[in-house]
Write a protein that holds these residues in place. Structure first.
Motif, PDB file in Angstrom:
ATOM      1  N   ASN A 118       0.825  -1.195   0.000  1.00  0.00           N
ATOM      2  CA  ASN A 118       0.000   0.000   0.000  1.00  0.00           C
ATOM      3  C   ASN A 118       0.866   1.254   0.000  1.00  0.00           C
ATOM      4  O   ASN A 118       1.823   1.363   0.771  1.00  0.00           O
ATOM      5  CB  ASN A 118      -0.908   0.018   1.231  1.00  0.00           C
ATOM      6  N   ILE A 119       0.535   2.230  -0.862  1.00  0.00           N
ATOM      7  CA  ILE A 119       1.326   3.456  -0.950  1.00  0.00           C
ATOM      8  C   ILE A 119       0.545   4.688  -0.493  1.00  0.00           C
ATOM      9  O   ILE A 119       1.074   5.795  -0.524  1.00  0.00           O
ATOM     10  CB  ILE A 119       1.861   3.686  -2.379  1.00  0.00           C
ATOM     11  N   LEU A 120      -0.717   4.505  -0.084  1.00  0.00           N
ATOM     12  CA  LEU A 120      -1.513   5.633   0.407  1.00  0.00           C
ATOM     13  C   LEU A 120      -2.078   5.251   1.766  1.00  0.00           C
ATOM     14  O   LEU A 120      -2.994   4.436   1.860  1.00  0.00           O
ATOM     15  CB  LEU A 120      -2.650   5.968  -0.568  1.00  0.00           C
ATOM     16  N   SER A 121      -1.559   5.858   2.824  1.00  0.00           N
ATOM     17  CA  SER A 121      -2.019   5.481   4.157  1.00  0.00           C
ATOM     18  C   SER A 121      -3.381   6.077   4.467  1.00  0.00           C
ATOM     19  O   SER A 121      -4.169   5.493   5.200  1.00  0.00           O
ATOM     20  CB  SER A 121      -1.011   5.913   5.224  1.00  0.00           C
ATOM     21  N   GLU A 122      -3.670   7.250   3.893  1.00  0.00           N
ATOM     22  CA  GLU A 122      -4.970   7.874   4.112  1.00  0.00           C
ATOM     23  C   GLU A 122      -5.237   8.850   2.982  1.00  0.00           C
ATOM     24  O   GLU A 122      -4.343   9.583   2.557  1.00  0.00           O
ATOM     25  CB  GLU A 122      -5.006   8.612   5.454  1.00  0.00           C
ATOM     26  N   GLY A 123      -6.460   8.849   2.491  1.00  0.00           N
ATOM     27  CA  GLY A 123      -6.824   9.791   1.435  1.00  0.00           C
ATOM     28  C   GLY A 123      -8.314  10.017   1.433  1.00  0.00           C
ATOM     29  O   GLY A 123      -9.087   9.180   1.904  1.00  0.00           O
ATOM     30  N   GLY A 124      -8.728  11.160   0.887  1.00  0.00           N
ATOM     31  CA  GLY A 124     -10.159  11.408   0.816  1.00  0.00           C
ATOM     32  C   GLY A 124     -10.489  12.832   0.424  1.00  0.00           C
ATOM     33  O   GLY A 124      -9.624  13.718   0.380  1.00  0.00           O
ATOM     34  N   LEU A 125     -11.762  13.038   0.170  1.00  0.00           N
ATOM     35  CA  LEU A 125     -12.274  14.326  -0.289  1.00  0.00           C
ATOM     36  C   LEU A 125     -12.454  15.285   0.881  1.00  0.00           C
ATOM     37  O   LEU A 125     -12.909  14.887   1.955  1.00  0.00           O
ATOM     38  CB  LEU A 125     -13.614  14.108  -0.984  1.00  0.00           C
ATOM     39  N   ILE A 126     -12.100  16.562   0.654  1.00  0.00           N
ATOM     40  CA  ILE A 126     -12.371  17.640   1.597  1.00  0.00           C
ATOM     41  C   ILE A 126     -13.163  18.719   0.871  1.00  0.00           C
ATOM     42  O   ILE A 126     -12.797  19.123  -0.240  1.00  0.00           O
ATOM     43  CB  ILE A 126     -11.080  18.277   2.162  1.00  0.00           C
ATOM     44  N   LEU A 127     -14.242  19.178   1.490  1.00  0.00           N
ATOM     45  CA  LEU A 127     -14.996  20.333   1.004  1.00  0.00           C
ATOM     46  C   LEU A 127     -14.967  21.394   2.092  1.00  0.00           C
ATOM     47  O   LEU A 127     -15.016  21.063   3.281  1.00  0.00           O
ATOM     48  CB  LEU A 127     -16.444  19.953   0.697  1.00  0.00           C
ATOM     49  N   ALA A 128     -14.912  22.667   1.693  1.00  0.00           N
ATOM     50  CA  ALA A 128     -14.851  23.731   2.701  1.00  0.00           C
ATOM     51  C   ALA A 128     -15.320  25.045   2.104  1.00  0.00           C
ATOM     52  O   ALA A 128     -15.162  25.301   0.904  1.00  0.00           O
ATOM     53  CB  ALA A 128     -13.434  23.878   3.233  1.00  0.00           C
ATOM     54  N   THR A 129     -15.902  25.870   2.971  1.00  0.00           N
ATOM     55  CA  THR A 129     -16.202  27.258   2.605  1.00  0.00           C
ATOM     56  C   THR A 129     -15.590  28.245   3.590  1.00  0.00           C
ATOM     57  O   THR A 129     -15.523  29.440   3.306  1.00  0.00           O
ATOM     58  CB  THR A 129     -17.722  27.499   2.550  1.00  0.00           C
ATOM     59  N   PRO A 176     -13.006  28.296   7.651  1.00  0.00           N
ATOM     60  CA  PRO A 176     -12.269  27.463   8.612  1.00  0.00           C
ATOM     61  C   PRO A 176     -13.154  26.612   9.505  1.00  0.00           C
ATOM     62  O   PRO A 176     -12.681  25.622  10.078  1.00  0.00           O
ATOM     63  CB  PRO A 176     -11.484  28.497   9.435  1.00  0.00           C
ATOM     64  N   THR A 177     -14.425  26.981   9.637  1.00  0.00           N
ATOM     65  CA  THR A 177     -15.317  26.172  10.482  1.00  0.00           C
ATOM     66  C   THR A 177     -16.276  25.309   9.678  1.00  0.00           C
ATOM     67  O   THR A 177     -16.802  24.328  10.191  1.00  0.00           O
ATOM     68  CB  THR A 177     -16.137  27.076  11.417  1.00  0.00           C
ATOM     69  N   ARG A 178     -16.506  25.680   8.430  1.00  0.00           N
ATOM     70  CA  ARG A 178     -17.409  24.882   7.587  1.00  0.00           C
ATOM     71  C   ARG A 178     -16.564  23.997   6.676  1.00  0.00           C
ATOM     72  O   ARG A 178     -16.234  24.355   5.549  1.00  0.00           O
ATOM     73  CB  ARG A 178     -18.334  25.781   6.780  1.00  0.00           C
ATOM     74  N   VAL A 179     -16.219  22.833   7.199  1.00  0.00           N
ATOM     75  CA  VAL A 179     -15.345  21.873   6.510  1.00  0.00           C
ATOM     76  C   VAL A 179     -15.985  20.497   6.622  1.00  0.00           C
ATOM     77  O   VAL A 179     -16.426  20.094   7.698  1.00  0.00           O
ATOM     78  CB  VAL A 179     -13.932  21.853   7.126  1.00  0.00           C
ATOM     79  N   SER A 180     -16.019  19.757   5.530  1.00  0.00           N
ATOM     80  CA  SER A 180     -16.593  18.409   5.529  1.00  0.00           C
ATOM     81  C   SER A 180     -15.576  17.408   5.015  1.00  0.00           C
ATOM     82  O   SER A 180     -14.964  17.629   3.954  1.00  0.00           O
ATOM     83  CB  SER A 180     -17.854  18.360   4.661  1.00  0.00           C
ATOM     84  N   ASP A 181     -15.414  16.304   5.746  1.00  0.00           N
ATOM     85  CA  ASP A 181     -14.489  15.238   5.350  1.00  0.00           C
ATOM     86  C   ASP A 181     -14.677  14.065   6.283  1.00  0.00           C
ATOM     87  O   ASP A 181     -15.413  14.149   7.271  1.00  0.00           O
ATOM     88  CB  ASP A 181     -13.037  15.734   5.420  1.00  0.00           C
ATOM     89  N   ARG A 182     -13.990  12.954   6.006  1.00  0.00           N
ATOM     90  CA  ARG A 182     -13.957  11.791   6.898  1.00  0.00           C
ATOM     91  C   ARG A 182     -12.508  11.398   7.166  1.00  0.00           C
ATOM     92  O   ARG A 182     -12.170  10.218   7.243  1.00  0.00           O
ATOM     93  CB  ARG A 182     -14.735  10.618   6.301  1.00  0.00           C
ATOM     94  N   LEU A 183     -11.675  12.399   7.344  1.00  0.00           N
ATOM     95  CA  LEU A 183     -10.244  12.194   7.564  1.00  0.00           C
ATOM     96  C   LEU A 183      -9.904  12.371   9.033  1.00  0.00           C
ATOM     97  O   LEU A 183     -10.754  12.725   9.841  1.00  0.00           O
ATOM     98  CB  LEU A 183      -9.453  13.179   6.705  1.00  0.00           C
ATOM     99  N   ARG A 184      -8.651  12.162   9.333  1.00  0.00           N
ATOM    100  CA  ARG A 184      -8.193  12.285  10.713  1.00  0.00           C
ATOM    101  C   ARG A 184      -8.478  13.676  11.259  1.00  0.00           C
ATOM    102  O   ARG A 184      -8.497  14.668  10.532  1.00  0.00           O
ATOM    103  CB  ARG A 184      -6.687  12.018  10.794  1.00  0.00           C
ATOM    104  N   THR A 185      -8.702  13.730  12.547  1.00  0.00           N
ATOM    105  CA  THR A 185      -8.826  15.013  13.238  1.00  0.00           C
ATOM    106  C   THR A 185      -7.955  14.920  14.481  1.00  0.00           C
ATOM    107  O   THR A 185      -6.915  14.266  14.456  1.00  0.00           O
ATOM    108  CB  THR A 185     -10.299  15.326  13.549  1.00  0.00           C
ATOM    109  N   ARG A 186      -8.341  15.468  15.573  1.00  0.00           N
ATOM    110  CA  ARG A 186      -7.517  15.400  16.775  1.00  0.00           C
ATOM    111  C   ARG A 186      -7.835  14.135  17.570  1.00  0.00           C
ATOM    112  O   ARG A 186      -8.834  13.463  17.352  1.00  0.00           O
ATOM    113  CB  ARG A 186      -7.748  16.640  17.639  1.00  0.00           C
ATOM    114  N   SER A 187      -6.924  13.791  18.487  1.00  0.00           N
ATOM    115  CA  SER A 187      -7.097  12.672  19.429  1.00  0.00           C
ATOM    116  C   SER A 187      -7.206  11.329  18.730  1.00  0.00           C
ATOM    117  O   SER A 187      -7.844  10.408  19.226  1.00  0.00           O
ATOM    118  CB  SER A 187      -8.336  12.902  20.306  1.00  0.00           C
ATOM    119  N   GLY A 188      -6.599  11.204  17.543  1.00  0.00           N
ATOM    120  CA  GLY A 188      -6.576   9.920  16.870  1.00  0.00           C
ATOM    121  C   GLY A 188      -7.910   9.489  16.292  1.00  0.00           C
ATOM    122  O   GLY A 188      -8.067   8.331  15.887  1.00  0.00           O
TER     123      GLY A 188
END
Length: 945
Positions: A602-613, A615-627
């Motif tokens: 595997n060469i991609l440990s994490e990937g995915g789409l980010i949408l934003a308008t 700094p507070t209106r952001v949508s994704d299913r990626l890592r955030t804080r606290s693991g």
């Protein structure tokens, strides 16, 4: 007594850092991991990668274990397993990705903690059993007295008690311990086994020679008494194993530096001649290849009978270690053979034994009435105490039949039980209580038969299967006990989603220990083409029958219809999920198959789409804080794969969205519906890329201005030295961001890889290259997670932060995106990317240009707006000079000229509606003129004479 035991259990769990959440899976030791080297690989290949992770305390886990034995098929090698510690801020996903990327590692796992399966007796809740709590009623129930008339075992047969500490001075235990007289307590490793003064067992959790009693955990004393209490000594109780001895092995920490050591104790017991090993501990889920390796080593390499508690879950589930291969899974029944109230039931249970009001040694403390801790007893319940009854029985069988292997002893115990699931009280658990309730007398006296499917091989070999898949299933069958005439295996499906097309395997007469397989004529299965719920576990049943009435069953499971698909038509194989992620649907890298290139890891440990308008209106299913991972997107329709598709050899479709912001509350969500179309081709020239096309629809009542969309890609390109010396760069002329390893040599054993993402269509390109190892406090640091505000920065900063990792290399990520100036309510726009990989930068650039051509010529002509009628390029054909007129309102554009191989030959910016360029100097032929605007891309073919 009842309250005291409950309190003690609570103290145990609290001391080990467990919580009620443990029921969802086993906890892990923070920062503690293990890896297994691939055969033939040396640990030196990992040194740089381990340094990158900040690993310390790196050591070979099982230094003195036996190598695999060709005379014992299925034996394993534990010598390639290493244990190490990393900072607790380093995630499992990060550790796994860095180490697997070296190509030298077979697997990487956390250090799981399994807890004792203890359930105190509760007389008030079960008043009918109170009279039983003062007697060993269960010995008569399992025919122990009659069994002891056949044999009482021998002190040479040793049961390994892997558990909490044992009260070594208890009157019913002290004479049953298997002392190691070859290594007396003198500060010297007299027997040379690597353990100093392991005279009376070992404390694997705290690495010392005292496996004795701990005030916090009395579980070991309770379990040891059931299997091994001294018999015929005129006091207390009788252990099931009678004259057989036990080896106390503590697995629970009682020091600040200790760790749970269940599998270490199993390996120790196997290496120290324990013919039976008891494991009255475990947890639901958390399958571990390391733990399975340890079980296989003990059972196959060392020929030990492994017995484990099936758990106190009152549920149908996989419970480990009981559910591993080579382990006898023991559930519990009452004095009337009814399933114990809290006992686990499942197809993986092998047999049951009494597990309610089991009288055993306690060894807790002096009693107020003058009794001593070395002479106290208590009645307890749970599968923890059913398992050692089976372990004691296994010890007697081993002594009575010394030529039987561990697998044969397990078969003998399974096939001589008394059937109990046909009782009216057990109707709800029919076929989920194993072969029946333990009968020790029958196990010692009845010749038995058991043929068993010992391996099941699915082709194609996959973790999951999709709708419409066809499967071949080869099995190997071994007759473990007495000869069987006319043996036949019939495969049936217990799932409506799998049909059996060929399900008969006729083996004929089988002698003892004979083996046969159906590799030349395997079973054939078909997965339903539709109607399968997500992540369905389908069960297949092997029904084994013989001419003389022999009959047995086994089950095997496979997972259908996962919530992801894999596009694998070409050299770049990509996992796509239903909710916008790439490679995996979870941070631990277990749901999905990752991204691979030409057979790489595997060469991609994490990937995915980010949408934003904002700094507070952001949508994704990626890592955030606290693991943790954000959960902005939810799927409106499951991702599906079309093969072939209308426009490509493979296509995928997914539909998902985030939540629509409530009136007056725009925080957190963007309010966009997403339709994903993905395309992969197998034809030459199109094997190095996959096109991802996102149609974004504004679901809110407000204009989104601007809307940012991009792909986060945490690439991990493997390096020759195993380090994470990667760099990220940006090719502005191609709108291509890519990652590569420094010092790649492109050897056959580790081919070089360049991997990247190109913006094919959308607004203004953006790129942000990230140093993943940047310290906390940097302008953007992933050390403390990836916040919504940081994700917005990566999308909204243009192309200023286009490079990372030079000059020395580091662990890098990239966000390749686009800025869409406005998206009105109800309107849609298309953003398209190409994921690419190639062995060299030049080949990656060629793949980028091929992707541009493929998108422009294969996909864009199907879009009504893609080829605007007012996009003019003339004269056409031309001798060189070319006048270009953009569509009305197109705005500033990046103009590219590509030849028909997809290679970019000219690029420039244009601000007006009309401009002039010149193709003079290029080879005559057909060219593609592409204008990239704010919201769309238009193309025109031009012939140069």
């Amino acid at each position: 007594m009842e309250n005291m035991l409950r309190s003690l259990l609570f103290v145990v769990l609290l001391a080990l850092g467990w919580s009620a959440a443990a029921a969802a899976g086993p906890p892990t030791v923070p920062g503690r991991f293990a890896l297994k080297l691939k055969p033939g690989r040396q640990p030196a290949a990992l040194e740089a990668a381990l340094r990158t992770l900040g690993a310390t305390d790196v050591r070979q886990k099982f230094l003195r274990t036996l190598p695999p034995n060709i005379e014992k098929p299925g034996s394993v090698d534990l010598r390639g397993i290493y244990q190490f510690q990393v900072p607790t801020t380093v995630t499992l996903e990060r550790v796994r990705t860095v180490l697997l990327a070296t190509g030298a590692v077979e697997y990487v796992e956390p250090h799981y903690v399994r807890y004792p399966q203890y359930q105190p007796n509760d007389p008030m809740a079960d008043s009918t059993l109170t009279s039983l709590s003062k007697s060993q009623y269960y010995l008569k129930q399992i025919k122990a007295y009659r069994a002891w008339d056949i044999t009482r075992g021998d002190s040479s047969i040793v049961i390994g008690i892997t558990d909490g500490g044992v009260r070594l001075t208890h009157q019913d235990l002290r004479q049953q311990i298997k002392y190691n007289y070859a290594d007396p307590v003198n500060g010297i490793d007299d027997d040379g086994d690597g353990y100093v003064d392991n005279f009376n067992g070992w404390d694997l959790a705290n690495n010392d020679n005292d496996p004795g009693y701990d005030i916090k955990i009395i579980h070991g004393s309770l379990v040891a008494g059931v299997s091994s209490a001294h018999t015929d000594n005129g006091v207390g109780i009788a252990g099931m194993g009678n004259k057989c001895r036990f080896l106390p092995l503590n697995i629970y920490s009682n020091t600040p530096t200790g760790n749970f050591a269940g599998i270490e104790a199993v390996v120790y017991a196997a290496d120290h001649n324990c013919k039976v090993i008891n494991m009255s501990w475990g947890a639901p889920g958390g399958y571990s290849r390391l733990e399975q390796d340890a079980m296989t080593y003990a059972a196959v390499n060392r020929d030990a009978v492994l017995v484990a508690a099936a758990g106190n879950t009152n549920a149908d589930l996989m419970f480990y270690p009981a559910s591993y291969e080579h382990v006898l899974s023991v559930s519990g029944v009452s004095s009337t053979d009814q399933k114990s109230p809290n006992a686990t039931f499942s197809h993986r249970v092998d047999l049951v034994a009494p597990g309610v009001s089991i009288l055993t040694t306690q060894g807790y403390h002096a009693k107020s009435g003058g009794g001593q801790a070395d002479a106290d007893y208590v009645a307890v319940g749970g599968t923890s105490f059913a398992a050692p009854l089976v372990a004691g029985a296994a010890a007697l069988v081993r002594w009575k039949f010394p030529l039987l292997s561990a697998s044969q002893v397990a078969a003998q115990l399974r096939q001589t039980t008394d059937k109990v699931d046909n009782l009216p009280a057990n109707a709800a658990w029919k076929d989920l209580m194993g072969t029946g309730r333990l009968n020790v007398f029958r196990a010692l006296t009845e010749p038995s038969r058991e043929a068993r499917v010992v391996t099941s091989t699915f082709v194609p070999a996959r973790a999951v299967y999709l709708a419409g898949d066809t499967i071949r299933l080869s099995v190997a069958v071994q007759n473990l006990l007495q000869p069987i005439a006319g043996l036949t295996v019939t495969l049936t499906s217990l799932s409506p989603h799998i049909s059996i097309q060929q399900g008969l395997f006729v083996l004929g007469d089988m002698a003892s220990l004979a083996s046969l397989n159906n590799t030349l004529n395997p079973f054939r299965l078909a997965v339903a083409s539709s109607g399968i719920p997500l992540n369905t576990t389908a069960t297949l049943r092997y029904h084994l029958t013989g001419d003389d009435g022999y009959e047995s069953e086994q089950l095997v499971e496979l997972v259908l219809n996962p919530d992801y698909v894999v596009l694998d038509a070409n050299d770049l194989n990509v996992t796509l999920t239903s909710r916008g992620n790439l490679a995996f649907d979870d941070l631990s890298g277990t749901i999905g198959t990752g991204v691979t290139y030409r057979g790489s890891g595997n060469i991609l440990s994490e990937g995915g789409l980010i949408l934003a308008t904002s700094p507070t209106r952001v949508s994704d299913r990626l890592r955030t804080r606290s693991g943790a991972a954000r959960q902005s997107f939810f799927n409106s329709a499951q991702v599906v794969r079309l093969q072939p598709g209308p426009r490509a050899d493979q296509e995928a479709r997914a539909l998902f969205q985030d939540s629509i912001p409530a009136a007056g509350n725009l925080a957190r969500s963007v309010g966009v519906g997403v339709r994903l179309r993905a395309y992969a081709w197998s034809s030459p020239g199109r094997r190095d890329f996959v096109v991802l096309e996102y149609t974004l629809k504004n679901l809110t009542a407000d204009t989104l201005k601007p809307l940012y969309a991009g792909l986060f890609m945490d690439w991990d390109v493997p390096t020759q030295d195993g380090s994470a010396r990667n760099a990220a760069a940006w090719d502005d002329s191609r709108s291509l961001g890519y990652c590569y390893a420094l010092g790649q040599q492109n050897t056959p054993s580790l081919p070089a890889i360049y991997a990247g993402v190109q913006l094919l269509q959308g607004g203004s390109p953006t790129v942000y290259s990230i140093d993943n190892n940047a310290p906390a406090g940097s302008s953007l640091s992933l050390a403390d997670g990836f916040s919504p505000a940081e994700k917005f920065i990566t999308l909204s900063s243009g192309t200023a932060q286009s490079n990372a990792g030079l000059p020395d290399g580091t662990d890098v990520s990239q966000v390749i995106g686009t800025r869409i100036s406005t998206l009105a309510p109800g309107d849609s726009t298309i953003v398209a990317f190409a994921m690419l990989s190639a062995p060299t930068l030049l080949q990656l650039q060629d793949a980028s240009e091929s992707a541009t051509i493929a998108y422009a010529t294969t996909l864009l002509p199907t879009r009504a707006s893609a080829r605007a009628v007012d996009f003019v390029a003339y004269p056409n054909p031309t001798e060189g000079p070319l006048q270009v007129v953009l569509p009305q309102g197109f705005g500033p554009a990046k103009v590219q000229v590509l030849d028909m191989t997809g290679r970019l030959v000219k690029s420039f910016s244009a601000t007006g509606k009309q401009f002039e360029t010149n193709l003079a100097g290029l080879q005559p032929g057909l060219y593609l003129v592409r204008a990239i605007g704010t919201n769309r891309v238009v193309t025109r073919s031009v012939v140069l004479r």
